[in-house]
Design an enzyme around this catalytic site. Structure first.
Site, PDB file in Angstrom:
ATOM      1  N   PRO A  31      -0.059  -0.555  -7.371  1.00 28.27           N
ATOM      2  CA  PRO A  31       0.037   0.553  -6.154  1.00 28.27           C
ATOM      3  C   PRO A  31       0.427   1.875  -7.369  1.00 28.27           C
ATOM      4  O   PRO A  31       1.680   1.880  -6.705  1.00 28.27           O
ATOM      5  CB  PRO A  31      -0.315   0.310  -4.582  1.00 28.27           C
ATOM      6  CG  PRO A  31       0.506  -1.264  -5.307  1.00 28.27           C
ATOM      7  CD  PRO A  31       1.063  -1.652  -5.898  1.00 28.27           C
TER       8      PRO A  31
ATOM      9  N   ASP B  97       5.044   2.185  -8.988  1.00 25.32           N
ATOM     10  CA  ASP B  97       4.501   0.785  -8.219  1.00 25.32           C
ATOM     11  C   ASP B  97       5.277   1.186  -7.010  1.00 25.32           C
ATOM     12  O   ASP B  97       6.997   0.960  -7.074  1.00 25.32           O
ATOM     13  CB  ASP B  97       4.905  -0.281  -9.438  1.00 25.32           C
ATOM     14  CG  ASP B  97       4.532  -1.685  -9.122  1.00 25.32           C
ATOM     15  OD1 ASP B  97       3.863  -1.564  -7.604  1.00 25.32           O
ATOM     16  OD2 ASP B  97       4.098  -2.646 -10.090  1.00 25.32           O
ATOM     17  N   HIS B  98       4.642   1.325  -6.547  1.00 20.83           N
ATOM     18  CA  HIS B  98       4.637   1.547  -4.669  1.00 20.83           C
ATOM     19  C   HIS B  98       5.375   0.226  -4.715  1.00 20.83           C
ATOM     20  O   HIS B  98       5.892   0.268  -3.322  1.00 20.83           O
ATOM     21  CB  HIS B  98       3.472   1.982  -3.939  1.00 20.83           C
ATOM     22  CG  HIS B  98       4.036   2.719  -3.366  1.00 20.83           C
ATOM     23  ND1 HIS B  98       5.180   2.613  -2.244  1.00 20.83           N
ATOM     24  CD2 HIS B  98       3.972   3.861  -2.002  1.00 20.83           C
ATOM     25  CE1 HIS B  98       5.302   3.446  -0.943  1.00 20.83           C
ATOM     26  NE2 HIS B  98       4.347   4.187  -1.314  1.00 20.83           N
ATOM     27  N   ARG B  99       5.101  -0.642  -5.527  1.00 20.26           N
ATOM     28  CA  ARG B  99       5.629  -1.621  -4.604  1.00 20.26           C
ATOM     29  C   ARG B  99       7.399  -2.269  -4.549  1.00 20.26           C
ATOM     30  O   ARG B  99       7.610  -2.782  -4.180  1.00 20.26           O
ATOM     31  CB  ARG B  99       4.783  -3.162  -5.291  1.00 20.26           C
ATOM     32  CG  ARG B  99       3.252  -3.380  -5.077  1.00 20.26           C
ATOM     33  CD  ARG B  99       3.033  -4.822  -5.675  1.00 20.26           C
ATOM     34  NE  ARG B  99       3.092  -4.409  -7.088  1.00 20.26           N
ATOM     35  CZ  ARG B  99       3.098  -5.053  -8.215  1.00 20.26           C
ATOM     36  NH1 ARG B  99       2.313  -6.339  -8.350  1.00 20.26           N
ATOM     37  NH2 ARG B  99       3.032  -4.444  -9.526  1.00 20.26           N
ATOM     38  N   VAL B 100       7.384  -1.777  -5.599  1.00 21.19           N
ATOM     39  CA  VAL B 100       9.043  -1.719  -6.590  1.00 21.19           C
ATOM     40  C   VAL B 100       9.537  -0.480  -5.411  1.00 21.19           C
ATOM     41  O   VAL B 100      10.595  -0.780  -5.251  1.00 21.19           O
ATOM     42  CB  VAL B 100       8.881  -1.355  -7.831  1.00 21.19           C
ATOM     43  CG1 VAL B 100      10.568  -1.585  -8.236  1.00 21.19           C
ATOM     44  CG2 VAL B 100       8.781  -2.525  -8.585  1.00 21.19           C
TER      45      VAL B 100
END
Lengths: 456, 325
Positions: A255, A428-431
């Site tokens: 994402p 990366d919005h997960r990171v």
């Protein structure tokens, strides 16, 4: 007849679950509706209810172990019944294709009767396999799954030689075994950069890409797509295929969020001119070299952008290896300037020129296209104002760079002409989260607007 | 080069060796007046006379023992055991005497004996007459084991066998006696032992065979190419002892995959030996476990359909290869 208790599917996207705790122990009576165990999905921890009654004859999964949906985790037996043989560790056929568990997993009480069962609890499962090669980032190959990695010896050797992290490699062999062709593909994939950039269209027929390697034997190729009237179909080069696969994976699985910022490059350009005044052609510093150096410094201070997301945690890289997107006739490639944090601007300038030259000759070294930890894609030469890149998986971010353009700006209440460059961070919005991204590109901005710090 | 059937090539080898070396003589059941069960020795009694072409009683142990004694005493006997199945009754002579005399006599006595036998199934000869024992003989130190797959090799290797100072088990697949092929007629045509031959080059898988199974390997390779677009390399071992494993290893390092095909039973068989050596020497080149395609684990059925089902087939090889991908 033993009744199998399987890993339930709790939610449509659940493919595996972790057995957090056994509530019922071997030998205990279980009634329908009793809580047998606690299961953790990636969303929540839930209690597993028994749908049948009986005596818990066998626990097939140890606490802490993660198994695919549908796999037998326990067996219930009628009183006095004997459970024979190996528990059915194999997941049912409809389970999505995954690496299956190895048969050498310690087998609890192969033929324990109920009377003996209490004395034969399942031994703790081996979660890690010390023999799995360690990737460049110190990661175990099948992170967090507790599964032994299936990989052929030649694939293992080639991965080691290419210093390839196996965590992201998908096995296409029997039972998901990673084969030679998968390693070769992974190495090729690393050669394709994720730049959402216009690439000169390859002239038909496409020349063999620099990364072409002997084709791994495969089943017959899919039938060629017939050209419709008024169209023509050009076969996908390997590089084109790799770009397509990786960009799709990135957009599907990572994402992205995007941040753009203007950088006043006036000082940086003057600084560069000063540096280049006495430099040889080889040592001449480009704008991109300044950006590479600025990113290297910023990445040291903001390590989340020099990391990657894995199911078992964020993996931070010690090295800062910055990929540079390079357009080629047949596609593009993003080799890395290795250890940027330990190199001065002059060295980066020399190496990046060498990298571009060798990329065009197809003479990159394996680590240069496999070990990148962050990517810079720059279309400034084309007059592009803003470039918003697609993250190069499994990296956490990419910096898109546009051209330096003269623009009016207000300084001390005066309209002056400044040299402005737009940068765009895709992360990366997960990171990381937006505010962290903002601090990161602010750092880059600060470094480039005060370029003396780049020379340190 | 003249084209000969394998039985004729073998006959030429025997004849040339008898002409070359008058110590060479032949013994066996029905090899003289009858010309041999597979007519390999036809005409040799007329040409060389009953002192050098000796019909024996049905007493394999005695005949092999006589051969061993003659060899120790300086002659160059060839004993034909009609089929390998009858070598069981001569087993003690072969294993306890022929293979060991050199060692047990401290090098004083060597046994330059050539033991020819027909082997293999597929001819509805039933459970007791369909053995493939190449791997069994290869198990014993002190024996050389030769299994040609074509007429030229049969001649060159048999001539070589007569020049060996130690016992040679020369195994002829009964289905190949009528196989035709070009055979050199040069009297000096002798092949070396321990030299496997790459019959077909390929890049995706190495198929190893010997004797009869070489032909299955070749047909399988053709099927893999036609049906699966896979390129198989086929290696004919030619001799199991000495074994040219280097050629196999070299090939596996190229193809990363290996299938061994043999008529013999799989359990404890020679394909297992190849598999183990490949694993020991080319582990880091393997992309899949070495596969063995062998006879089924039953005594050979007499029924024709069952017999075919019990023998390894080309389809079995193709299936084994596909299972590696």
């Amino acid at each position: 007849m033993a009744i199998d208790v399987t890993m339930p599917q709790m939610g449509a996207d659940m493919t595996e679950g972790t057995l957090v705790r056994w509530v019922k122990q071997v030998g205990e009576q279980v009634d329908r509706g009793d809580i047998i165990a606690e299961i953790e999905t990636d969303k929540a921890t839930v209690e597993l209810e028994a749908y049948d009654s009986g005596i818990l004859a066998k626990q097939c999964v140890a606490e802490g172990e993660t198994v695919p949906v549908g796999e037998v985790i326990a067996q219930l037996a009628a009183e006095g019944e004997t459970i024979q043989g190996e528990p059915d560790r194999k997941p049912p056929a409809e389970t999505p294709a995954r690496r299956t568990l190895d048969a050498d997993t310690p087998n609890p009480a192969a033929a324990a009767t109920l009377d003996q069962a209490e004395t034969a609890p399942p031994p703790p499962k081996e979660v890690e396999d010390a023999h799995v090669p360690i990737g460049p980032n110190g990661a175990e190959a099948a992170p967090g799954t507790g599964e032994r990695l299936r990989i052929s010896p030649v694939a293992r050797r080639l991965a080691t030689e290419a210093n390839l992290d196996l965590a992201g490699v998908r096995g296409t062999g029997p039972d998901g075994r990673i084969l030679r062709r998968d390693i070769e593909q992974a190495v090729r994939d690393k050669t394709a950069a994720p730049v959402a950039a216009p690439v000169p269209p390859p002239p038909p027929p496409a020349p063999a890409p620099a990364a072409a390697q002997p084709a791994a034997p495969t089943r017959p190729a899919p039938a060629p797509v017939a050209a419709q009237a008024g169209t023509r179909v050009e076969e996908l080069s390997r590089m084109r295929q790799a770009i397509a696969r990786r960009m799709l994976a990135s957009k599907q699985q990572q994402p992205h969020y995007y941040l753009t910022l203007d950088i006043d490059m006036t000082a940086a350009l003057a600084f560069r001119e000063q540096l280049n005044a006495s430099a040889t052609a080889e040592q001449r510093v480009s704008i991109n070299d300044l950006i590479v150096k600025a990113c290297a410094i910023a990445l040291e201070r903001h390590p989340k952008f020099n990391a990657e997301f894995t199911d078992s945690g964020l993996r931070y890289h010690e090295d800062i290896n910055i990929d540079i997107g390079i357009a080629l006739d047949e596609g593009l490639i993003a080799p890395a300037v290795l250890h940027c944090n330990r190199k001065g601007l002059g060295r980066i300038a020399v190496e990046s020129k060498d990298l571009v030259a060798r990329a065009k000759e197809g003479k990159l070294r394996a680590e240069e296209y496999s070990d990148g930890t962050f990517t810079i894609t720059n279309l400034g030469n084309f007059g592009v104002e803003t470039l918003i890149g697609i993250i190069n998986p499994p990296q956490a971010a990419i910096l898109g760079v546009g051209s330096v353009m003269a623009q009016p700006a207000v300084r001390d209440n005066q309209v002056v002409i400044r040299q402005v460059m737009k940068i765009a961070l895709s992360a990366d919005h997960r990171v990381s989260d937006g505010a962290e991204g903002a601090r990161f590109i602010k750092e880059i901005q600060g470094l480039l607007e005060n370029p003396a710090s780049l020379a340190l | 080069m003249p084209e000969l059937r394998m039985r004729e090539a073998l006959r030429e080898a025997l004849r040339e060796e008898m002409l070359r070396d008058d110590r060479v003589f032949l013994m066996g059941e029905d090899i003289g007046a009858y010309g041999g069960s597979y007519t390999v020795t036809r005409g040799l009694l007329d040409e060389f006379g009953p002192e050098r072409v000796i019909d024996t009683p049905i007493a394999e142990s005695g005949v092999v023992g006589a051969g061993i004694g003659a060899a120790i005493n300086g002659l160059r006997p060839m004993v034909e055991i009609m089929t390998i199945n009858f070598s069981f009754v001569a087993f003690d002579q072969i294993i306890n005497n022929a293979s060991k005399f050199l060692y047990m006599s401290g090098g004083q006595f060597n046994v330059p004996l050539v033991l020819r036998m027909a082997a293999g199934g597929g001819s509805q000869l039933g459970a007791t007459h369909s053995h493939s024992l190449e791997g069994l003989y290869a198990h014993f130190p002190g024996l050389k084991v030769v299994c040609p797959s074509n007429p030229a090799d049969a001649k060159g290797l048999l001539k070589r066998a007569f020049r060996d100072e130690n016992p040679v088990i020369f195994i002829e697949h009964s289905a190949l006696y009528s196989l035709k092929g070009e055979v050199p007629d040069d009297a000096d045509y002798v092949l070396e032992f321990g030299k496997a031959r790459v019959l077909r080059e390929g890049t995706d898988v190495t198929i190893v065979g010997y004797g009869g199974s070489v032909h299955q390997a070749l047909r399988s390779a053709a099927m893999l190419e036609d049906q699966e677009q896979l390129s198989a390399e086929v290696i004919d071992l030619r001799t199991l002892r000495p074994l040219d494993i280097d050629t196999v290893i070299q090939s596996v390092k190229k193809t990363n995959r290996c299938v061994v095909v043999e008529d013999d039973w799989q359990f404890g068989g020679f394909a297992g030996e190849i598999s183990a050596q490949v694993m020991e020497r080319a582990f880091d080149w393997l992309d899949a476990p070495v596969a063995r395609v062998s006879g089924k684990d039953v005594p050979m059925p007499y029924n024709r359909n069952l017999e075919f089902a019990a023998l390894p087939s080309e389809e079995d090889v193709v299936e084994a290869v596909l299972a590696m991908l």
